[in-house]
Design an enzyme around this catalytic site. Structure first.
Site, PDB file in Angstrom:
ATOM      1  N   CYS A 100       0.832  -1.206   0.000  1.00 40.10           N
ATOM      2  CA  CYS A 100       0.000   0.000   0.000  1.00 40.10           C
ATOM      3  C   CYS A 100       0.865   1.254   0.000  1.00 40.10           C
ATOM      4  O   CYS A 100       0.572   2.221  -0.714  1.00 40.10           O
ATOM      5  CB  CYS A 100      -0.936  -0.004   1.200  1.00 40.10           C
ATOM      6  N   CYS A 196      -4.917  -2.218   7.127  1.00 42.17           N
ATOM      7  CA  CYS A 196      -5.688  -0.991   6.930  1.00 42.17           C
ATOM      8  C   CYS A 196      -7.108  -1.229   6.440  1.00 42.17           C
ATOM      9  O   CYS A 196      -8.039  -0.575   6.902  1.00 42.17           O
ATOM     10  CB  CYS A 196      -4.937  -0.067   5.973  1.00 42.17           C
TER      11      CYS A 196
END
Length: 383
Positions: A100, A196
C-alpha cells in the site's frame, strides 16, 4: 515570496494531524488530503472512514488549512488487495501495508499531490529522510520503538526525494503532548491497528468472504493426526491462537504452533513448544526485491535484517544469486530466527539506514530428517 506547498496525507489520526500542524508552523503552504482506500460495505461496526473524515475536517479547521478527500479504492483493489488474495491463496502470508505504501500512499497519492501544485508530500510515518552525495537515504525514526521504515522499504529514490516525515525526530510521547497542547479534537484518539482495509474486524471472518474454506488434516511431525484445519489460507507460520487444539492429552502440554503448510496434500503441520526446531531458520531466500538505497549491498556484506515489524535487527550475511539476471538474495543469520514467514518482507539495514529488501520466498528450518515418510515436498511455510 511564495510558500513551498506540502500536501499531507491525513488519516484522522493524531500522527498525521500533528504532522500537518508542525508544517504549518514551519511556514509551509499545507494542504491536507484524505485518502479513501476501501469502499464501505455492510461492516459499519468496523469501518471508521466516516468518522475519520470528520476528524480530518475538524483538525483542518482548527489549524487553518484546506483539505480534500480523494478516492483510491479502485487503485487499491487492483494494486494491493488483488495481490493480497493471490498470496493467501498460494499459502503465503503477505503484508499489504508494505505494498500500500509503495503503490498507493507514495504513488497514487504522490501523483495527485503533484497535480495540486505540491513540491513535497508528507505523512505521519515514524521514519527519516536524509540527502547525502546526491542520494536520498531512508533512516529509522529517532524513536526506535515506533520506527516504521520496515513498511517503507519499497519506496524508490524518486518517491523519497519528494517526501517528508516530520515525526521522524520526535518521540511518540511528545506527539501526544503536542496534540493535547494545541487542542486537537482527536488528541486522545487511539492509534489504528491491524491491516488498513480490515480495521478491527475479525480477520478470519473477513478472509472467508473472499477465499473458500478447504478443510484438511492437522498433523504432528511424526504424522499423527490431531485435528482438522478449515483451510491452509487461514493459518500462518508461527501462529498459536486460533488453532483449536489447546494442550494435547498425550503431548508435552506446551502450546501448539503452526509449522508447515503442505499445499500438495492440504495438510497443516503443527508442533509443540515455542522453541521447536521446525519454527527456527538460519537462512532465507527473498525475491521481488526493491532497494530504496538505489542498489543492493555487496555480495557477502554484513548487515542487520528484520523479517517482521518491530523485530530487533538480526545480524546476517547478504548473498546475491549466483545466476545472472536473478535478482533474488539470500540471508544467513548468525543466530536462528523464529517463524521466518514466506510472503512477509525481509528488510535490510546498515545501522539506522534502511537499504531495502524483498519478499521472503523460503526459509530453511531444522526439519532435516524429521519429515514423515511420503510427505509431499511442496511446502510453503519455511520450506
Amino acid at each position: 515570496m511564495t510558500k513551498r506547498r506540502v500536501v499531507v496525507g491525513m488519516s484522522g489520526g493524531v500522527d498525521s494531524s500533528v504532522t500537518a500542524w508542525l508544517l504549518k508552523e514551519q511556514g509551509y503552504d499545507v494542504v491536507g488530503l484524505f485518502m479513501k482506500n476501501w469502499e464501505d460495505d455492510d461492516d459499519g461496526e468496523y469501518c471508521s472512514t466516516r468518522q475519520d473524515w470528520i476528524d480530518v475536517v475538524s483538525v483542518a479547521d482548527l489549524i487553518g488549512i484546506d483539505v480534500e478527500a480523494v478516492n483510491f479504492a479502485a487503485e487499491y483493489k487492483d494494486r494491493v488487495f488483488a495481490e493480497f488474495l493471490r498470496e493467501y491463496s498460494a499459502g503465503r502470508t503477505p503484508n499489504p501495508d508494505v505494498l500500500c505504501n509503495a503503490e498507493i500512499k507514495f504513488k497514487a497519492f504522490l501523483d495527485h499531490a503533484m497535480s495540486l501544485g505540491a513540491q513535497t508530500i508528507a505523512t505521519g510515518h515514524y521514519a527519516r529522510v536524509r540527502e547525502r552525495d546526491g542520494r536520498f537515504e531512508l533512516l529509522k525514526a529517532f524513536d526506535h520503538t515506533k520506527d516504521q521504515s520496515y513498511f517503507l522499504h519499497r519506496l524508490n529514490q524518486a518517491q523519497l526525494s519528494k517526501t517528508m516525515f516530520p515525526l521522524g525526530e520526535i518521540p511518540k510521547t511528545r506527539v501526544r503532548e503536542i496534540a493535547a497542547q494545541i487542542g486537537l479534537p482527536n488528541a486522545k484518539k487511539k492509534d489504528s491497528t491491524g491491516i488498513c482495509f480490515i480495521g478491527e474486524r475479525p480477520f478470519r471472518d473477513f478472509l472467508n468472504r473472499y477465499l473458500p474454506t478447504k478443510p484438511g488434516p492437522m498433523k504432528t511431525p511424526d504424522g499423527k493426526t490431531v485435528g482438522e484445519h478449515i483451510g491452509l489460507a487461514f493459518y500462518t507460520f508461527g501462529q498459536r491462537k486460533g488453532i483449536g487444539l489447546g494442550g494435547s492429552k498425550d503431548g508435552s502440554g506446551e502450546p501448539w504452533f503452526v509449522a508447515v503448510k503442505d499445499i500438495a496434500s492440504n495438510t497443516l503441520y503443527v508442533v509443540q513448544g515455542h522453541d521447536h526446531p521446525w519454527l527456527r531458520s538460519r537462512e532465507l531466500v527473498a525475491g521481488n526485491v526493491s532497494w530504496v538505497a538505489g542498489e543492493p549491498p555487496a555480495d557477502g556484506a554484513r548487515c542487520g535484517a528484520k523479517t517482521r515489524y518491530r523485530q530487533a535487527d538480526a545480524p546476517c550475511a547478504f548473498g546475491r544469486a549466483a545466476q545472472a539476471g536473478d535478482e533474488r538474495f539470500s540471508l544467513v543469520f548468525d543466530e536462528p530466527q523464529w517463524a521466518v514467514t514466506p510472503g512477509q518482507s525481509a528488510v535490510l539495514y546498515d545501522g539506522d539506514v534502511c537499504l531495502g529488501g524483498g519478499i521472503i520466498e523460503s526459509a530453511a528450518t531444522g526439519r532435516a530428517g524429521t519429515a514423515p515418510a511420503g510427505r509431499a515436498p511442496a511446502l510453503v511455510e519455511a520450506r
